[in-house]
Design an enzyme around this catalytic site. Structure first.
Site, PDB file in Angstrom:
ATOM      1  N   CYS A  21     -10.337  46.411   0.128  1.00  0.00           N
ATOM      2  CA  CYS A  21     -10.313  47.073  -1.177  1.00  0.00           C
ATOM      3  C   CYS A  21     -11.231  48.301  -1.191  1.00  0.00           C
ATOM      4  O   CYS A  21     -12.416  48.202  -0.886  1.00  0.00           O
ATOM      5  CB  CYS A  21     -10.741  46.087  -2.247  1.00  0.00           C
ATOM      6  SG  CYS A  21     -10.854  46.772  -3.896  1.00  0.00           S
ATOM      7  N   CYS A  80       0.138  45.362   0.371  1.00  0.00           N
ATOM      8  CA  CYS A  80      -0.606  46.265  -0.503  1.00  0.00           C
ATOM      9  C   CYS A  80      -0.083  47.670  -0.240  1.00  0.00           C
ATOM     10  O   CYS A  80      -0.227  48.182   0.880  1.00  0.00           O
ATOM     11  CB  CYS A  80      -2.102  46.176  -0.203  1.00  0.00           C
ATOM     12  SG  CYS A  80      -3.102  47.367  -1.132  1.00  0.00           S
ATOM     13  N   CYS A 123     -14.572  54.402  -4.073  1.00  0.00           N
ATOM     14  CA  CYS A 123     -13.282  54.267  -3.389  1.00  0.00           C
ATOM     15  C   CYS A 123     -13.065  55.416  -2.419  1.00  0.00           C
ATOM     16  O   CYS A 123     -13.156  56.584  -2.796  1.00  0.00           O
ATOM     17  CB  CYS A 123     -12.158  54.231  -4.436  1.00  0.00           C
ATOM     18  SG  CYS A 123     -10.515  54.141  -3.716  1.00  0.00           S
ATOM     19  N   CYS A 151      -5.624  60.870  -4.167  1.00  0.00           N
ATOM     20  CA  CYS A 151      -5.807  60.416  -5.544  1.00  0.00           C
ATOM     21  C   CYS A 151      -6.588  61.468  -6.318  1.00  0.00           C
ATOM     22  O   CYS A 151      -7.444  62.154  -5.754  1.00  0.00           O
ATOM     23  CB  CYS A 151      -6.558  59.079  -5.570  1.00  0.00           C
ATOM     24  SG  CYS A 151      -6.633  58.309  -7.197  1.00  0.00           S
ATOM     25  N   CYS A 156     -12.871  57.973  -8.234  1.00  0.00           N
ATOM     26  CA  CYS A 156     -13.762  56.822  -8.424  1.00  0.00           C
ATOM     27  C   CYS A 156     -14.797  56.836  -7.299  1.00  0.00           C
ATOM     28  O   CYS A 156     -14.450  56.975  -6.121  1.00  0.00           O
ATOM     29  CB  CYS A 156     -12.965  55.520  -8.410  1.00  0.00           C
ATOM     30  SG  CYS A 156     -11.790  55.383  -9.782  1.00  0.00           S
ATOM     31  N   GLU A 212      -1.367  55.022   3.658  1.00  0.00           N
ATOM     32  CA  GLU A 212      -1.627  53.724   4.278  1.00  0.00           C
ATOM     33  C   GLU A 212      -1.132  52.558   3.429  1.00  0.00           C
ATOM     34  O   GLU A 212      -1.127  52.615   2.199  1.00  0.00           O
ATOM     35  CB  GLU A 212      -3.135  53.561   4.543  1.00  0.00           C
ATOM     36  CG  GLU A 212      -3.627  54.534   5.609  1.00  0.00           C
ATOM     37  CD  GLU A 212      -5.108  54.372   5.951  1.00  0.00           C
ATOM     38  OE1 GLU A 212      -5.487  54.813   7.048  1.00  0.00           O
ATOM     39  OE2 GLU A 212      -5.864  53.829   5.126  1.00  0.00           O
TER      40      GLU A 212
END
Length: 347
Positions: free
Chosen positions: A340, A107, A121, A114, A118, A94
């Site tokens: 975010c 962005c 996230c 990933c 975290c 994305e």
């Protein structure tokens, strides 16, 4: 040429010139192809219309041009646009177009999924499938720029590597994509308008310094002591705050580039006056230009909450009193999971 088809965008201009000479074609054909790929940003060999059909067929026989395509697009009430891009091998990633009064920002993502996990996230809950190649990162910028021109009548003014993945764990492709984005025969964007955000890989922050990069750097700090940061960002185990402070100072000494701290406020976790004092202490140890205080955007996998407005105001006022250059960043695109920490390939 090696046997089997290869990605034509992974060839330099001199390498393409050698290929065309071996083919018995004029050397200038290589420059034409190179311009089609990077300046005109075509996504297929068939679009290279100043080449003969026979030559295009030869190129198709020897090369691939595996460009990203838009899989789906969502539009937020605040003007933010989130796109899901499909890779040649069927993965989704994305990217987000973020318009504000003075700028239009892309962005972009650097990895499919990933590996850092975290806790706050959404991407951290997706396994990392692979790194994006430099040309796939470039494609995101090209496609988002086209959206910006079509919807807002403006070219992109800024790029942030704050999408899916950890950019510094895909170091070579991220740097090469920026090289193409900033090249005169690429998108020609100033590196000063590009920010790479990292969860904190001290060794690679130092490498950025050694490589004398020109772009800005943002550190996702999110907690100002090791105990709290360890709880929400497992990468802190191998990259503690002290090592990151040292790496950032080295980066600045080598480059003099702008450094920003990113700090998401979580209710009753990192939003106390003591937390503000610890953040101030870190800020004073690094030549940082800014601390971006970010409101938390809920995700379905985590139990965090954002503090109420009064608490945020007290936190900000305390930073201001301590002469910390802090900015409260309001999230955009929350209604389409584009803010975010929310990118997760849901659709």
């Amino acid at each position: 040429m090696k046997s089997g088809k290869q990605n034509i965008r992974h060839f330099t201009l001199p390498e393409l010139e050698v290929y065309f000479e071996e083919l018995g074609e004029k050397k200038f054909r290589a420059k034409q192809v190179y311009e089609w790929i990077w300046t005109k940003q075509v996504h297929s060999i068939e679009e290279m219309t100043n080449l003969s059909k026979e030559l295009r067929q030869k190129l198709n026989d020897n090369f691939t041009l595996p460009a990203l395509v838009i899989n789906s697009t969502q539009y937020s009430a605040d003007g933010t646009v989130k796109s899901s891009f499909k890779t040649f091998d069927g993965h989704l990633v994305e990217g987000v177009l973020i318009p504000t009064e003075n700028r239009v920002t892309a962005c972009v993502s650097s990895q499919i999924g990933c590996s850092l996990s975290c806790k706050f996230c959404a991407t951290g809950y997706i396994d990392r499938k692979r790194n994006l190649d430099f040309d796939e990162i470039y494609d995101q910028v090209v496609l988002i720029n086209r959206q910006s021109e079509k919807i807002y009548g403006k070219k992109l003014t800024n790029i942030v590597f704050m999408g899916m993945g950890e950019p510094l764990l895909n170091y070579k492709n991220v740097l090469k994509s920026i090289e193409r984005i900033t090249a005169p025969d690429g998108l020609g964007m100033s590196p000063r308008r590009i920010t790479v955000s990292t969860a904190g890989v001290a060794k690679m922050i130092r490498q950025l310094g050694d490589d004398k990069v020109k772009f800005k750097l943002a550190l996702s700090l999110h907690a100002a002591n090791d105990t709290k940061r360890h709880d929400i960002m497992p990468i802190n185990d191998s990259n503690n705050i002290k090592s990151l402070i040292e790496a950032l100072n080295y980066f600045y000494k080598q480059t003099k580039n702008e450094i920003t701290f990113e700090y998401i406020l979580f209710n009753n976790l990192n939003d106390s006056i003591q937390d503000a004092d610890e953040l101030t202490k870190i800020y004073r140890q690094v030549p940082a230009d800014l601390v971006n205080i970010i409101e938390y955007n809920p995700i379905e996998f985590a139990q965090f909450a954002k503090p109420d407005e009064d608490k945020v105001a007290v936190f900000m006022k305390h930073l201001e009193k301590n002469r910390v250059n802090a900015h409260l960043r309001r999230s955009r695109g929350k209604d389409i999971d584009a803010a975010c920490g929310q990118l997760a390939n849901k659709n």
